[in-house]
Design an enzyme around this catalytic site. Sequence first.
Site, PDB file in Angstrom:
ATOM      1  N   GLU A   4       0.830  -1.204   0.000  1.00 50.25           N
ATOM      2  CA  GLU A   4       0.000   0.000   0.000  1.00 50.25           C
ATOM      3  C   GLU A   4       0.862   1.249   0.000  1.00 50.25           C
ATOM      4  OE1 GLU A   4      -2.588   2.235  -0.662  1.00 50.25           O
ATOM      5  OE2 GLU A   4      -3.704   0.534   0.136  1.00 50.25           O
ATOM      6  N   ASP A  61       1.234   4.024  -3.127  1.00 50.83           N
ATOM      7  CA  ASP A  61       0.876   5.431  -2.935  1.00 50.83           C
ATOM      8  C   ASP A  61       2.019   6.368  -3.304  1.00 50.83           C
ATOM      9  OD1 ASP A  61      -1.474   4.390  -2.050  1.00 50.83           O
ATOM     10  OD2 ASP A  61      -1.303   5.098   0.005  1.00 50.83           O
ATOM     11  N   SER A 108      -7.294   2.591  -3.701  1.00 54.25           N
ATOM     12  CA  SER A 108      -6.021   2.965  -3.095  1.00 54.25           C
ATOM     13  C   SER A 108      -5.038   3.451  -4.143  1.00 54.25           C
ATOM     14  CB  SER A 108      -5.400   1.766  -2.364  1.00 54.25           C
ATOM     15  OG  SER A 108      -5.917   1.637  -1.074  1.00 54.25           O
TER      16      SER A 108
END
Length: 633
Positions: free
Chosen positions: A307, A311, A547
């Site tokens: 994650e 990002d 995400s």
Amino acid sequence: MRSLLQVVLLAFCFSGLSPVGAATFKDCAYSPKETVSSPRGWVKHSQPAPDHKIVLRIGLPQPNFHVLEKQLYEVSDPDHERYGQHLSKEEVDALVTPHPESIESVNDWLATFGIMEEDIIRSPAKDWVTLKVPVSLVEKMLDTTYHVWKHEGSGDHLVRTTSYSLPSSLHDHIDVIQPTTMFSRFKEQKSSIFRPSKDGGLAPVPAASSTTLKISNAETGVTVDASCNQVITVSCLQQLYNAVGYVPSANIGNSIGITGYLEQFANFQDLQSFFIDQVPTAINSTFKVISVDGGENNQTAAEAGDEANLDVQFAFGISHPVPATFFTTAGSPPFNPDIGTPDDTNEPYTEWLDFILSHPNPPLAISTSYGDDEQTVPESFAIRACAGFAQLGARGVSLMFSSGDGGVGDGDSDPATQECFTNDGRNATRFIPGFPASCPFVTAVGGTTGINPETAVTRFFSGGGFSNYFSRPSYQDKAVQGFLDSLPKGLYKGLFNPSVPYPILLRIVLTGRALHSNGRAFPDVAAQGDLFKIFVGGRTGLIGGTSASSPAFTGFVSLLNDARLKAKLPPLGFLNPFLYSKGFAGLNDITIGHNSGCGTPGFNATKGWDPVTGLGTPNFGKLKALVTARGQN
């Protein structure tokens, strides 16, 4: 200051004794402040140890928040004379400072339990009080009993109660106390389709074609490599969203940030591998890491977070060389009593919010890819957290949040297996909006896929719907009402919230807020959210989820801020009033797809705003012209 006699009387009151000749017991009796039903999916597991520490947060009322909200909308409305005249940190703090009587009353209450000024931490505006105390003392303070609760699906544990009380005289001086009734699990908004396996592997990247084919989109006029149908790279996003050739500056006051939680670490070496592969001009550049509340920065390859890497690689790859920051916030996945965890540290985003509100110069565009079902967050807490986001918006910060990957709830279109049940004891089937995406002071980002045409994402479903907590803000009235009017009469009656529940309406009336007939609708915008090529632990592969959409969209917001700063204009700040009034003309309207969930096909993407892809995906060239047009001060 209160007299010594008053303090003594309060001491008797809070200890449950009634002093002769003084106040009667009923004058200071406890009464329930907040009660929730036993949450679905959670069962009582055990009693916490008496010395188990709880980091207790007490939110005091912000009597002038309505003034802050008014000024937020003024500085965010491109048609208002104050547009772009963002408030300073000090001005914002002054507008959310509690009344002195509230501060004094809470101080006196805490003192009766031996808690003095040196034992607490106050927020800069004094609207939050934080203290670490054993659960045995918290139970006395709140006239309640805590239990260790276990989540049946995941095995997660929380130390919580379903009800707490306060002296009746304190109810007007305290908005919220947590952790008490909050059963949120605060998870990544990332599809399990491309989640790394236990050995660290990612979904494989298809072999590259020996020839470079181009696909032209007749509606947007852009030309995109055909390979972008199988793998999304920074170059794909630049092509698809009309930003090819734009080079931002590194030293004009711009900035971008990514929030990291739950021991997700952004790896420097993986970023270099990503830059070598996708952004050669960024090789040897990096980002700043800021630790929040002791958050770690583990750079071992085995601890690289999928994650976190997703990002930072895409947000910072798109916006390079804009100065970039990764916030690593302490807080493990939820407390597990079986491993002797001494503290309950599963609400890390409140720690980040405290930190960033105290920061003198927060990044101008910030993306967060975490959230949970709105109903797992008590309304009182959601309102206060949302107010914190409003404070950042008033200071000129653009906040983006992933809208979620479960469509209108759980992503399941089968009525026999869906799990969208209310958390109020009725277990009624109902669409489940997400939070913080449902907060009206953030920009919620949904997901898309494909390049010709670009459609709502299909391997999972773009989160969207209508809040059960927040009324529809006026900036959404025209766009959202148009969508609601287009729905077949009676569609999904009782499953979603086209009207705000009575308690919310009453609160709106009592606080003088504008009255709107519908819940806050989300998402606001969308961006590609599937097949993103990233590097994790030295390996490459594909990953998907909103995400991915939020950091990607945030990268383009940073480019827009760059264009404004170059034009001697202030940063964009809170985006939504601009997006709904003028910015929609710079977005690609997505009209294909839907967002299944809760035993239904969900809503359809359609012309104009819809609760699948919002107003659409960015066309940077058009948006740049809009945000730098003459008169956009």
